[in-house]
Design an enzyme around this catalytic site. Sequence first.
Site, PDB file in Angstrom:
ATOM      1  N   HIS A 125       0.868  -1.180   0.000  1.00 47.10           N
ATOM      2  CA  HIS A 125       0.000   0.000   0.000  1.00 47.10           C
ATOM      3  C   HIS A 125       0.905   1.229   0.000  1.00 47.10           C
ATOM      4  CE1 HIS A 125      -2.812   2.950   1.751  1.00 47.10           C
ATOM      5  NE2 HIS A 125      -3.805   2.121   1.470  1.00 47.10           N
ATOM      6  N   ASP A 203       3.339  -4.243   7.999  1.00 45.06           N
ATOM      7  CA  ASP A 203       2.103  -3.467   7.907  1.00 45.06           C
ATOM      8  C   ASP A 203       0.945  -4.449   8.118  1.00 45.06           C
ATOM      9  OD1 ASP A 203      -0.217  -2.250   7.097  1.00 45.06           O
ATOM     10  OD2 ASP A 203       0.562  -1.527   5.167  1.00 45.06           O
ATOM     11  N   GLN A 206      -4.344  -5.067   7.265  1.00 46.34           N
ATOM     12  CA  GLN A 206      -5.371  -6.023   6.827  1.00 46.34           C
ATOM     13  C   GLN A 206      -5.320  -7.329   7.610  1.00 46.34           C
ATOM     14  OE1 GLN A 206      -7.747  -5.260   4.803  1.00 46.34           O
ATOM     15  NE2 GLN A 206      -6.954  -3.378   3.910  1.00 46.34           N
ATOM     16  N   LYS A 229     -10.156  -0.347  10.505  1.00 46.02           N
ATOM     17  CA  LYS A 229     -10.388  -1.585   9.736  1.00 46.02           C
ATOM     18  C   LYS A 229     -10.678  -2.762  10.664  1.00 46.02           C
ATOM     19  CE  LYS A 229      -7.126  -0.156   6.142  1.00 46.02           C
ATOM     20  NZ  LYS A 229      -7.937   0.388   5.059  1.00 46.02           N
ATOM     21  N   CYS A 369      -4.716   2.396  -3.619  1.00 45.88           N
ATOM     22  CA  CYS A 369      -3.468   2.944  -3.055  1.00 45.88           C
ATOM     23  C   CYS A 369      -2.309   1.972  -3.249  1.00 45.88           C
ATOM     24  CB  CYS A 369      -3.626   3.292  -1.580  1.00 45.88           C
ATOM     25  SG  CYS A 369      -4.811   4.578  -1.279  1.00 45.88           S
TER      26      CYS A 369
HETATM   27  C1  PLP Z   1      -2.302  -2.801   3.757  1.00 47.89           C
HETATM   28  C2  PLP Z   1      -2.676  -1.399   4.115  1.00 47.89           C
HETATM   29  N1  PLP Z   1      -1.746  -0.566   4.622  1.00 47.89           N
HETATM   30  C3  PLP Z   1      -2.042   0.688   4.962  1.00 47.89           C
HETATM   31  C4  PLP Z   1      -3.315   1.200   4.815  1.00 47.89           C
HETATM   32  C5  PLP Z   1      -3.588   2.625   5.222  1.00 47.89           C
HETATM   33  O1  PLP Z   1      -4.477   2.677   6.298  1.00 47.89           O
HETATM   34  P1  PLP Z   1      -4.794   4.073   7.007  1.00 47.89           P
HETATM   35  O2  PLP Z   1      -5.361   4.937   5.919  1.00 47.89           O
HETATM   36  O3  PLP Z   1      -5.790   3.759   8.061  1.00 47.89           O
HETATM   37  O4  PLP Z   1      -3.517   4.613   7.543  1.00 47.89           O
HETATM   38  C6  PLP Z   1      -4.298   0.400   4.275  1.00 47.89           C
HETATM   39  C7  PLP Z   1      -5.653   0.946   4.043  1.00 47.89           C
HETATM   40  O5  PLP Z   1      -6.265   0.713   3.035  1.00 47.89           O
HETATM   41  C8  PLP Z   1      -3.975  -0.935   3.930  1.00 47.89           C
HETATM   42  O6  PLP Z   1      -4.904  -1.756   3.424  1.00 47.89           O
END
Ligand code: PLP
Length: 412
Positions: A125, A203, A206, A229, A369
């Site tokens: 992401h 990260d 998910q 999430k 993203c």
């Molecule tokens: C794998 C992953 N990393 C990071 C993010 C970013 O999350 P946040 O916008 O809550 O910081 C997302 C959100 O879609 C994600 O799916």
Amino acid sequence: MATAAVSALDVRADFPILAREIRGRRLVYLDSASTSQKPASVLAALDDYYRNHNANIHRGVYTLAQEADALFEGARERIAAFVRWPVASTIFTRNVTEAINLVAYSWARATLRPGDAVLITEMEHHSNLVPWQQATQATGAQLRYLAVGDDGTLSLDELDAQLARGDVRLVAVAHVSNVLGTINPVEEIVRRAHDAGALVLVDGAQAVPQLPVDLGAIGADFYAWTGHKALGPTGVGVLHARAELLEQMPPFLAGGDMILTVEAQRSTWNELPWKFEAGTSMIAQAIGLGAAIDYLGALGMANVRAHEQALTAHALERLRAIDGLTVFGPPGAQERGGVISFALDGIHPHDIGELLDRRNVCVRASHHCAQPLMRRLGVQATARASFGPYSVPADIDALVDAIGEAQEIFAG
Ligand SMILES: Cc1ncc(COP(=O)(O)O)c(C=O)c1O
């Protein structure tokens, strides 16, 4: 197709929003990878804090302030225990993006030198990619990528080859891909990276919402995730990090709460975790996330995982039976989370999203993203259906029916 046998978990009634009807039809929410819906207990925790305990934390001696303190720090304790990590090195941030930036600013900028490398993957992401572009550019280090194979997985042999170059200081990798659904072997990645002297940031945005996560077993140096999430409110994320690293790292943001003493020209830092929590914290949101974790804990993460895996298997089977539909990512439900990205021949993902909305089927149509991954897949965007603990087989049936209608409209 019969769907009753897919999975027993049915908690829709706990989620008030799912009782909503739009245009006289039930809501089919299949966008949980973007943000989850919230159970009534989370809404009640937010309401209770503001209605009965609202006060700033860490400063007050009066009863209300002590109650707020206990609720906030109690949430931190339960959240840390939920993923099996020490409470003092469990830091609240605004979201996972801020948690990763904390590491990229505080650790990476103080550590990386020209000749060093940060290794990420093609499936990251932007939140686990752009901070590393910036940190490597600021320090003269190199940013390199592990390729994503045609089956949507990473190659551990390629990881070994990258690590063998001897310059990798950090491997930053998603636990579960938000596009492909791939569950990466993070324990194995950590083991190999540590053997090569590199640190690892995972990260977990998910992963925490849908898998049992044991951070002690994974052994990552940094593990970041996001509350909204995981059935919690927006505005709160979490960074778990090794205490020795946090002790050495300079503060990320400066101001109130993160200091011990302030003199005219210099200051000293508060103990962990507060050294990294400048300013008034997201008190209500952290308390709400504590309630979300309680809810997930009561369901049992093994049950949540089994439920979402069964739904994913069912959805893969039904979607693959549709002519002209391509599913991205690993073939089997056991190696993926509850996320399915797909393309339909001749129909742009945005048109899929709009046509499905006519049936109240909420899917995401975007680059998610993850633009480098879109280029790797050879597409501009995909449609994506994703599940939460409240998803039911009827949601997938509604998705499949709505896709059929969309195809008919385009064929006509
Ligand atoms: C794998 C992953 N990393 C990071 C993010 C970013 O999350 P946040 O916008 O809550 O910081 C997302 C959100 O879609 C994600 O799916």
